[in-house]
Design a protein around this motif. Structure first.
Motif, PDB file in Angstrom:
ATOM      1  N   CYS A  48       9.563  50.604  14.490  1.00  0.00           N
ATOM      2  CA  CYS A  48      10.354  50.754  13.270  1.00  0.00           C
ATOM      3  C   CYS A  48      11.303  49.568  13.109  1.00  0.00           C
ATOM      4  O   CYS A  48      12.102  49.280  14.010  1.00  0.00           O
ATOM      5  CB  CYS A  48      11.153  52.051  13.302  1.00  0.00           C
ATOM      6  N   ARG A  49      11.226  48.892  11.968  1.00  0.00           N
ATOM      7  CA  ARG A  49      12.080  47.747  11.687  1.00  0.00           C
ATOM      8  C   ARG A  49      12.921  48.020  10.446  1.00  0.00           C
ATOM      9  O   ARG A  49      12.502  48.743   9.542  1.00  0.00           O
ATOM     10  CB  ARG A  49      11.241  46.483  11.468  1.00  0.00           C
ATOM     11  N   ASP A  50      14.095  47.406  10.409  1.00  0.00           N
ATOM     12  CA  ASP A  50      14.930  47.498   9.213  1.00  0.00           C
ATOM     13  C   ASP A  50      14.201  46.821   8.053  1.00  0.00           C
ATOM     14  O   ASP A  50      13.743  45.677   8.174  1.00  0.00           O
ATOM     15  CB  ASP A  50      16.282  46.813   9.479  1.00  0.00           C
ATOM     16  N   SER A  51      14.087  47.505   6.931  1.00  0.00           N
ATOM     17  CA  SER A  51      13.313  46.988   5.800  1.00  0.00           C
ATOM     18  C   SER A  51      13.884  45.700   5.227  1.00  0.00           C
ATOM     19  O   SER A  51      13.157  44.886   4.657  1.00  0.00           O
ATOM     20  CB  SER A  51      13.230  48.055   4.704  1.00  0.00           C
ATOM     21  N   GLU A  52      15.200  45.481   5.399  1.00  0.00           N
ATOM     22  CA  GLU A  52      15.823  44.281   4.836  1.00  0.00           C
ATOM     23  C   GLU A  52      15.877  43.132   5.835  1.00  0.00           C
ATOM     24  O   GLU A  52      15.576  41.992   5.489  1.00  0.00           O
ATOM     25  CB  GLU A  52      17.235  44.613   4.348  1.00  0.00           C
ATOM     26  N   THR A  53      16.275  43.423   7.052  1.00  0.00           N
ATOM     27  CA  THR A  53      16.456  42.351   8.050  1.00  0.00           C
ATOM     28  C   THR A  53      15.246  42.139   8.943  1.00  0.00           C
ATOM     29  O   THR A  53      15.121  41.098   9.584  1.00  0.00           O
ATOM     30  CB  THR A  53      17.671  42.655   8.939  1.00  0.00           C
ATOM     31  N   GLY A  54      14.371  43.152   9.025  1.00  0.00           N
ATOM     32  CA  GLY A  54      13.223  43.054   9.931  1.00  0.00           C
ATOM     33  C   GLY A  54      13.585  43.296  11.382  1.00  0.00           C
ATOM     34  O   GLY A  54      12.766  43.101  12.280  1.00  0.00           O
TER      35      GLY A  54
END
Length: 302
Positions: A48-54
């Motif tokens: 799972c990655r942050d959608s904005e920062t990756g």
């Protein structure tokens, strides 16, 4: 005109407890291939990655993760205090970094300059473990604890750090203490029958009055140990270093001392009947009143 510059792998962005790091998949997977980090970034699992920062977020100690990342990159750590090692050990265990765990525990045991190291468990916790399960303390740091009078039969303390730990009058029948770091430990009047001390470092340990019948102390470092009045009948002491040890009045009947170093040892009034002393150098030992009836003295230097 074409370019010959090769692009480096895309960085992996991590947010560990609020601290941000950039690394590569190779760094996270190659040195410790069986770790949780290696599993996360092996490509076999969706991360799972942050959608904005990756970024991949892990809710752990961000400060300690810099040491973990440097370990994965170079296989080394800076010199840390004992408290810092303990904090890093918790993180290494969480990420299942087996080689780092081994490295940290080795450095905790060998670290100089601190008289008594902080034990990982208390006496109360150890008693609970004894009462509830099979006892295994392999590689654990128990330095400085008072474990006297406990029933520790069959306990596995192999590779443990037991510097200045007290086992007086404890029952350690058939316990495993191979390769322990046990300088200054106290086993006075303890039951150590058939114990395994192969390769142990017991420099300066006190074993006065202990029952060590048939104990295996092969290759152990017993420099300056005190075995006064101890029972070492049929003990295995092959290649043990007993330099300057106090064995006054000890019962070594039938013990095997082949290849043992006895320089400066006190064997006054010791019972060495039927002991195996072949090719042992006895020139610098104190043997007034020692009993040697039936001992194998072939090739002994006196």
């Amino acid at each position: 005109m074409g370019s010959n510059i090769e692009c480096s792998p895309s960085p992996v962005l991590l947010n560990i407890g609020g601290k941000k790091y950039a690394t590569t998949v190779d760094t996270l997977t190659q040195r410790e291939p069986y770790s949780m980090l290696a599993a996360m970034f092996s490509g076999r699992h969706n991360v799972c990655r942050d959608s904005e920062t990756g970024m991949v977020f892990v809710d752990r100690d961000g400060k300690q993760f810099r040491h973990i990342l440097n370990w994965l990159r170079d296989g080394i750590l800076p010199t840390l205090t004992n408290v810092e090692y303990q904090e890093l050990l918790r993180e290494a265990e969480y990420y299942q970094l087996l080689e780092l765990i081994k490295y940290i525990k080795s450095n905790i045991c060998k670290k100089k300059g601190e008289d008594i190291l902080e034990a990982e468990l208390t006496r109360k916790e150890i008693i609970k473990i004894i009462q509830s399960s099979k006892i295994r303390f392999r590689g654990v740091n128990l330095s400085g604890l008072n474990l006297s009078k406990l029933d520790l039969t069959f306990v596995d303390l192999s590779f443990a750090c037991i510097r200045k730990t007290t086992f007086s009058r404890a029952n350690l029948h058939k316990a495993k203490l191979g390769d322990v770091e046990g300088e200054g430990s106290i086993f006075q009047d303890a039951i150590l029958r058939e114990c395994e001390f192969i390769g142990a470092n017991l420099t300066g340990a006190v074993l006065d009055g202990a029952n060590l019948q048939s104990a295996n102390l092969q290759d152990a470092c017993l420099v300056g140990c005190s075995f006064s009045e101890s029972d070492l009948r049929s003990a295995h002491l092959q290649n043990a270093n007993l330099s300057d040890a106090n064995l006054k009045g000890a019962n070594l009947e039938g013990a095997n001392l082949k290849g043992a170093k006895l320089s400066g040892a006190n064997l006054q009034s010791a019972n060495l009947q039927r002991a195996y002393l072949r090719d042992v150098d006895l020139r610098d030992t104190h043997m007034d009143g020692a009993k040697l009836g039936g001992a194998n003295l072939l090739g002994t230097i006196r």
